[in-house]
Design a protein around this motif. Structure first.
Motif, PDB file in Angstrom:
ATOM      1  N   ALA A   7      77.944  14.146  15.994  1.00 18.36           N
ATOM      2  CA  ALA A   7      79.064  13.299  15.576  1.00 18.36           C
ATOM      3  C   ALA A   7      80.393  13.918  15.971  1.00 18.36           C
ATOM      4  O   ALA A   7      80.514  15.139  16.115  1.00 18.36           O
ATOM      5  CB  ALA A   7      79.032  13.080  14.066  1.00 18.36           C
ATOM      6  N   ARG A   8      81.381  13.086  16.123  1.00 11.02           N
ATOM      7  CA  ARG A   8      82.762  13.541  16.219  1.00 11.02           C
ATOM      8  C   ARG A   8      83.260  13.746  14.790  1.00 11.02           C
ATOM      9  O   ARG A   8      82.991  12.923  13.913  1.00 11.02           O
ATOM     10  CB  ARG A   8      83.603  12.486  16.929  1.00 11.02           C
ATOM     11  N   SER A  62      72.449   7.653  15.193  1.00  6.16           N
ATOM     12  CA  SER A  62      72.493   7.776  16.656  1.00  6.16           C
ATOM     13  C   SER A  62      71.371   6.994  17.329  1.00  6.16           C
ATOM     14  O   SER A  62      71.429   6.725  18.524  1.00  6.16           O
ATOM     15  CB  SER A  62      72.425   9.249  17.066  1.00  6.16           C
ATOM     16  N   VAL A 106      82.492  11.351  11.658  1.00  8.24           N
ATOM     17  CA  VAL A 106      82.381  11.825  10.280  1.00  8.24           C
ATOM     18  C   VAL A 106      83.766  12.246   9.801  1.00  8.24           C
ATOM     19  O   VAL A 106      84.438  13.062  10.445  1.00  8.24           O
ATOM     20  CB  VAL A 106      81.388  12.999  10.174  1.00  8.24           C
ATOM     21  N   GLU A 114      79.880   5.114  18.822  1.00  5.52           N
ATOM     22  CA  GLU A 114      80.323   6.458  18.446  1.00  5.52           C
ATOM     23  C   GLU A 114      80.235   6.608  16.935  1.00  5.52           C
ATOM     24  O   GLU A 114      80.486   5.660  16.186  1.00  5.52           O
ATOM     25  CB  GLU A 114      81.757   6.713  18.912  1.00  5.52           C
ATOM     26  N   ILE A 115      79.893   7.833  16.495  1.00  6.81           N
ATOM     27  CA  ILE A 115      79.826   8.153  15.068  1.00  6.81           C
ATOM     28  C   ILE A 115      80.925   9.159  14.763  1.00  6.81           C
ATOM     29  O   ILE A 115      81.012  10.214  15.396  1.00  6.81           O
ATOM     30  CB  ILE A 115      78.455   8.742  14.696  1.00  6.81           C
ATOM     31  N   VAL A 128      73.582  11.321  10.482  1.00  7.72           N
ATOM     32  CA  VAL A 128      74.120  11.185  11.837  1.00  7.72           C
ATOM     33  C   VAL A 128      73.000  10.955  12.847  1.00  7.72           C
ATOM     34  O   VAL A 128      73.099  10.092  13.732  1.00  7.72           O
ATOM     35  CB  VAL A 128      74.950  12.424  12.215  1.00  7.72           C
ATOM     36  N   ALA A 170      77.533  18.043  10.823  1.00  8.87           N
ATOM     37  CA  ALA A 170      77.788  16.755  11.464  1.00  8.87           C
ATOM     38  C   ALA A 170      78.004  16.922  12.959  1.00  8.87           C
ATOM     39  O   ALA A 170      77.485  16.154  13.776  1.00  8.87           O
ATOM     40  CB  ALA A 170      79.001  16.086  10.824  1.00  8.87           C
ATOM     41  N   SER A 171      78.769  17.949  13.328  1.00  7.89           N
ATOM     42  CA  SER A 171      79.026  18.211  14.741  1.00  7.89           C
ATOM     43  C   SER A 171      77.741  18.584  15.473  1.00  7.89           C
ATOM     44  O   SER A 171      77.485  18.120  16.591  1.00  7.89           O
ATOM     45  CB  SER A 171      80.066  19.320  14.876  1.00  7.89           C
TER      46      SER A 171
END
Length: 348
Positions: free
Chosen positions: A62-63, A34, A44, A41-42, A30, A57-58
């Motif tokens: 990432a969303r 970025s 997962v 936007e990424i 991620v 991931a958050s």
């Protein structure tokens, strides 16, 4: 059946990262994504994870779309695509990618590309060179590119039958003299030019031959790989796209509102009326898929019964298309400057 058209006004690039128990690498993936300026936007897609994949991931920015039950990569991605706001472009990246190595930069004016022999082969209309890139390192292969000896425009490239095949069109569009298909040995980089009296519109490889839809007449030329013998098959007027699959050769005839099925051994042919002008054709999921650009439709034909199964309204001027994993068709919509996805089930 139809998915929404992705409009020209929305230029977002959405990166989808499917993941199952990838806590060790998802954060690095991620963070590296970025830093790619083009990605808006990424997202997962945490598919039934039992570890800290979603949390990592958050934390990396990432969303996260998390599912409690594991669906598998394909179904999880399909579900995620239905939940996100449609971007201009989707990018799919594996969760264990980590730090990306490089972008495959081929420059401007690429007219065609094909994958084969652990490489990506790229033609450009403004140069006679066929460029070769290593599929793993993404770098141009030293000494691997080939300068086509035949003058003209390299308009198509395909791989198969232990060779790379390049369609070369005459520089003058009004020149109706024979055009050329060039066979390249990928190891020795030797060239064998093959003249095609009917000209070159599109290429396909399969069933022991190279198949050329001809630019100058209502014909297709079969070039047998074993001995170079050429056979000419008459098809509907204005042949355009050509594809090989499901035991046959399929030709879109733009001047006859039909698609022609050619038996690759006997060269017997059958015409299938479409009621619309076809442009491009591909094979997948037990079906033949044809874009009818002016009618704004995607036409589906059962490969076994050869009957039209569906005429799907797509929006104005659908053009190029491909089938992914036998479950969805992606096509370009010229007037919307975007993409459209069509899901399907295999015919029973």
């Amino acid at each position: 059946m139809t998915g929404p058209v992705i409009g020209a006004a929305d230029r977002r690039v959405l990166c989808l990262v499917p993941a199952h128990d990838e806590e060790a690498t998802i954060g690095l993936t991620v963070k590296s994504l970025s830093r790619v300026w083009a990605i808006s936007e990424i997202v997962v897609v945490a598919d039934g994870c039992t570890d800290r994949t979603a949390a990592e991931a958050s934390a990396a920015g990432a969303r996260v779309l998390a599912g409690q039950q594991r669906l598998g990569k394909g179904r999880a991605l399909d579900a995620a695509i239905d939940r996100v706001e449609r971007p201009h472009t989707f990018v799919l990246v594996d969760a264990d990618t980590g730090e990306p190595r490089a972008r495959l930069n081929v420059g401007k004016s690429a007219s065609s590309l094909a994958a084969g022999f652990n490489s990506v082969w790229v033609t450009k209309a403004k140069t006679r060179t066929v460029f070769r890139y290593n599929a793993r390192s993404h770098r141009r292969v030293a000494g691997g590119s080939v300068e086509i000896a035949r003058p003209g425009q390299n308009i198509a490239v395909v791989t198969g039958a232990r060779a790379v095949w390049v369609g070369v069109r005459n520089d003058d569009p009004d020149d109706r003299s024979a055009e050329t298909v060039v066979r390249i040995d990928p190891s020795a980089r030797t060239q064998q030019p093959i003249q095609v009296a009917g000209g070159v519109q599109d290429l396909a490889v399969g069933e022991g031959a190279v198949w050329v839809s001809n630019r100058f007449g209502s014909t297709v030329t079969r070039i047998r790989v074993s001995d170079g013998r050429q056979d000419v098959v008459r098809v509907g007027a204005g042949p355009k796209g050509i594809a090989v699959g499901e035991g046959a050769v399929w030709v879109a005839s733009s001047g006859a509102d039909e698609i022609t099925r050619i038996n690759p051994r006997s060269l017997e042919k059958k015409s299938i009326a479409l009621g619309a002008i076809p442009e491009r054709v591909t094979v997948g999921g037990g079906s033949i898929w044809v874009t009818a650009k002016e009618a704004g439709r995607l036409i589906r034909i059962d490969a076994r019964t050869r009957k039209v199964l569906e005429r799907i309204d797509t929006g104005p001027r659908p053009y190029a298309l491909d089938v992914t994993r036998g479950r969805a068709v992606w096509l370009t919509i010229l007037d919307a400057n975007g993409l459209q996805r069509v899901r399907f089930h295999r015919p029973r």
